[in-house]
Design a protein around this motif. Structure first.
Motif, PDB file in Angstrom:
ATOM      1  N   ASP A  47      24.422 -33.874   1.828  1.00 32.64           N
ATOM      2  CA  ASP A  47      23.636 -34.645   0.861  1.00 32.64           C
ATOM      3  C   ASP A  47      22.169 -34.238   0.911  1.00 32.64           C
ATOM      4  N   SER A  48      21.389 -34.804  -0.008  1.00 33.70           N
ATOM      5  CA  SER A  48      20.020 -34.308  -0.191  1.00 33.70           C
ATOM      6  C   SER A  48      19.113 -34.591   1.008  1.00 33.70           C
ATOM      7  N   ILE A  51      19.562 -31.683   3.271  1.00 34.07           N
ATOM      8  CA  ILE A  51      18.891 -30.482   2.758  1.00 34.07           C
ATOM      9  C   ILE A  51      17.426 -30.511   3.206  1.00 34.07           C
ATOM     10  N   ASN A  52      16.821 -31.693   3.135  1.00 35.45           N
ATOM     11  CA  ASN A  52      15.412 -31.800   3.521  1.00 35.45           C
ATOM     12  C   ASN A  52      15.212 -31.587   5.017  1.00 35.45           C
ATOM     13  N   PRO A  69      24.301 -26.828  -5.635  1.00 32.83           N
ATOM     14  CA  PRO A  69      24.261 -28.212  -6.121  1.00 32.83           C
ATOM     15  C   PRO A  69      25.619 -28.610  -6.701  1.00 32.83           C
ATOM     16  N   CYS A  95      19.544 -34.341  -7.668  1.00 32.84           N
ATOM     17  CA  CYS A  95      20.870 -33.949  -7.205  1.00 32.84           C
ATOM     18  C   CYS A  95      21.062 -34.435  -5.771  1.00 32.84           C
ATOM     19  N   SER A  96      22.124 -35.199  -5.520  1.00 32.38           N
ATOM     20  CA  SER A  96      22.329 -35.772  -4.186  1.00 32.38           C
ATOM     21  C   SER A  96      23.376 -35.021  -3.386  1.00 32.38           C
TER      22      SER A  96
END
Ligand SMILES: Cc1cc2nc3c(=O)[nH]c(=O)nc-3n(C[C@H](O)[C@H](O)[C@H](O)COP(=O)(O)OP(=O)(O)OC[C@H]3O[C@@H](n4cnc5c(N)ncnc54)[C@H](O)[C@@H]3O)c2cc1C
Length: 479
Positions: A47-48, A51-52, A69, A95-96
């Motif tokens: 999930d996002s 990504i971070n 994505p 986008c999650s």
């Protein structure tokens, strides 16, 4: 060399924990019983928030080139092939959901670890037990006892660290068999970049695809009808594409459990060692990575300032609540997935809390044009949905004030949070203006962002009171 932190298990969570500690200047010894990285496809969804976190570690190239994505989860009735539910994790971002390959991520994490002078990684090295604040492990037939300040068990679902520490688990009454096939195709199917689940009481199946990669999961009942042979025809029929090369095919028993306590003295568990959940919403690893992120700055703080029991305990308090929600969602999705359509709405009504239903679901027999969208999560791990603005602030506490700050205030605050850095942003800085504009909170005068990006608000208070709150914050949370 003595390492203050020993991490047991160089799976993805152990490697990410070591790298996050490295970025905070904390050396660690990472021990792994395998001889090398496993080459088995496992997690495929991120999930996002993750990504971070990967971006903070410095894996931007991986994110750019090897992460795709995704449109999220689509649930269909298996018998009518009608779509009846579309679900995404709600992180308030464009986008999650993303698709990726766990082994590619592990390979890159290993490369990052090899570049670090703070991390010492030993393969073929098996943790055995803890003797008076020393970890005993075997390496090349030799038994070694190594002292530690903190021992982090990221040694997976059958964690030895947890068992020797007497950690017990709450088991969820859930055990399911799945047969999973990963393959390469030369005819990429039309369901690219999404996960499709075909729901049925005993014959459900899942398929997902990105680039030339396809995964199909089927149930025990489906495989039993096909004898002991690899069911090429069945898989190709369900995938609606041709198998060029099978990457991996295996069966898995999925179950779900969560550790009752995640910290015993200075031994801490994270990742699958602390919780397991079936991959119905693809969040097992994601939650392990969130554990690593929540834990690493707290261990770093203790490394620099001495042991702070309350601070470390906040790791397990915060993470347990959150992981329990994910387990609930996962089991709910499993229930939907293995029910026939007419049973679907009842559990949705019952579960209530984490589901936000945007529209009334379409009734059986209707076309799938007005498919309802379900946001699976309204609460998330940290309040870090505005990462683009706060990403550069990692490794420090950040104070964002909706006013100008005096030199004296800045000096006092700097002392308060030492030795972790504090960054200050006030109304003259663009980042503060942007954040207050985005957050649309007029009454809040300042915000503290912890190193794990959890956000603490200081309400409509005068300066003296706010300093008091920060002192309380230090005494109550950090001490
Ligand atoms: C089929 C499948 C699909 C999945 N899909 C998803 C998905 O889409 N998204 C998602 O987020 N998650 C998914 N998961 C879950 C994800 O793969 C796991 O949550 C993740 O691998 C856990 O990482 P970990 O580092 O905690 O544990 P592990 O990956 O299990 O690593 C633990 C490591 O510790 C080592 N170890 C164990 N004991 C010792 C010891 N005594 N001494 C030294 N080393 C030791 C092991 O060798 C291993 O390398 C999926 C899992 C499966 C099986």
């Amino acid at each position: 060399m003595n390492h203050p932190v020993i991490i047991v298990g160089a799976g993805p969570v152990g490697m990410i924990t070591a790298l996050l500690l490295d970025r905070l200047g904390v050396p660690s010894l990472l021990i792994e019983k395998r001889k090398q990285l496993p080459d088995i496809p496992r997690a495929i969804h991120l999930d996002s928030e993750i990504i971070n976190i990967l971006s903070l570690i410095g894996l931007d190239n991986f994110i750019k080139n090897q992460v795709y994505p995704s449109q999220g989860l689509f649930l269909y009735s298996k018998s009518s092939r009608k779509k009846f539910l579309q679900a995404t994790l709600n992180f308030n971002v464009k986008c999650s959901s993303f698709l990726f390959e766990q082994n590619q991520l592990e390979q890159l994490l290993l490369e990052e670890i090899n570049k670090s002078i703070n991390i010492s990684l030993k393969y073929n090295c098996e943790f055995i037990r803890i003797n008076n604040q020393e970890a005993e492990y075997s390496i090349q037939g030799q038994i070694v006892d190594q002292p530690f300040s903190y021992l982090i068990g990221t040694d997976g679902a059958n964690s030895k660290v947890a068992s020797v520490s007497g950690i017990e688990y709450t088991q969820y009454p859930y055990r399911k068999f799945n047969y999973k096939v990963d393959f390469i195709t030369d005819q990429p199917p039309e369901y690219q970049n999404r996960i499709e689940k075909f729901c049925s009481t005993n014959n459900s199946f899942v398929r997902m695809a990105f680039k030339d990669r396809v995964r199909v999961e089927i149930t025990e009942a489906a495989i039993n009808g096909n004898g002991s042979e690899f069911p090429v025809k069945l898989i190709e029929d369900l995938a609606e594409t041709r198998i060029k090369k099978v990457l991996h095919a295996d069966k898995y028993y999925f179950n779900s459990k969560i550790a009752n306590n995640w910290i015993v003295g200075k031994t801490i568990i994270a990742g699958d060692a602390a919780h397991t959940m079936p991959p119905y919403i693809g969040e097992g690893l994601c939650n392990g990575i969130r554990d690593a992120f929540n834990l690493s700055w707290k261990v770093a703080y203790c490394f620099y300032n001495g042991h702070k029991e309350k601070l470390l305990n906040s790791y397990s308090e915060e993470r347990k609540v959150h992981v329990n929600k994910y387990i609930g969602l996962t089991l709910l999705t499993g229930l939907l997935f293995t029910s026939s359509l007419r049973y679907v709405l009842k559990p949705l009504e019952l579960i209530g809390v984490p589901l936000k239903i945007n529209q009334k679901p379409v009734k059986k027999g209707n076309s799938d044009i007005n498919v309802p969208k379900y946001d699976l999560l309204t609460n998330f791990a940290s309040e870090g949905s505005h990462w683009d603005y706060i990403r550069p602030l990692f490794n420090s506490f950040t104070i964002i004030a909706n006013e100008q700050l005096s030199e004296k205030t800045i000096e006092e605050m700097t002392k308060l949070f030492s030795p972790l850095n504090v960054s200050f942003y006030s109304t003259k800085d663009e980042v503060a203006q942007t954040i207050f504009r985005i957050l649309k909170i007029k009454k809040v005068k300042s915000i503290i962002i912890r190193p794990d990006l959890s956000v603490l608000f200081c309400g409509t208070l005068n300066q003296a009171s706010r300093i008091k709150i920060q002192k309380t914050f230090k005494n109550e949370i950090i001490s």
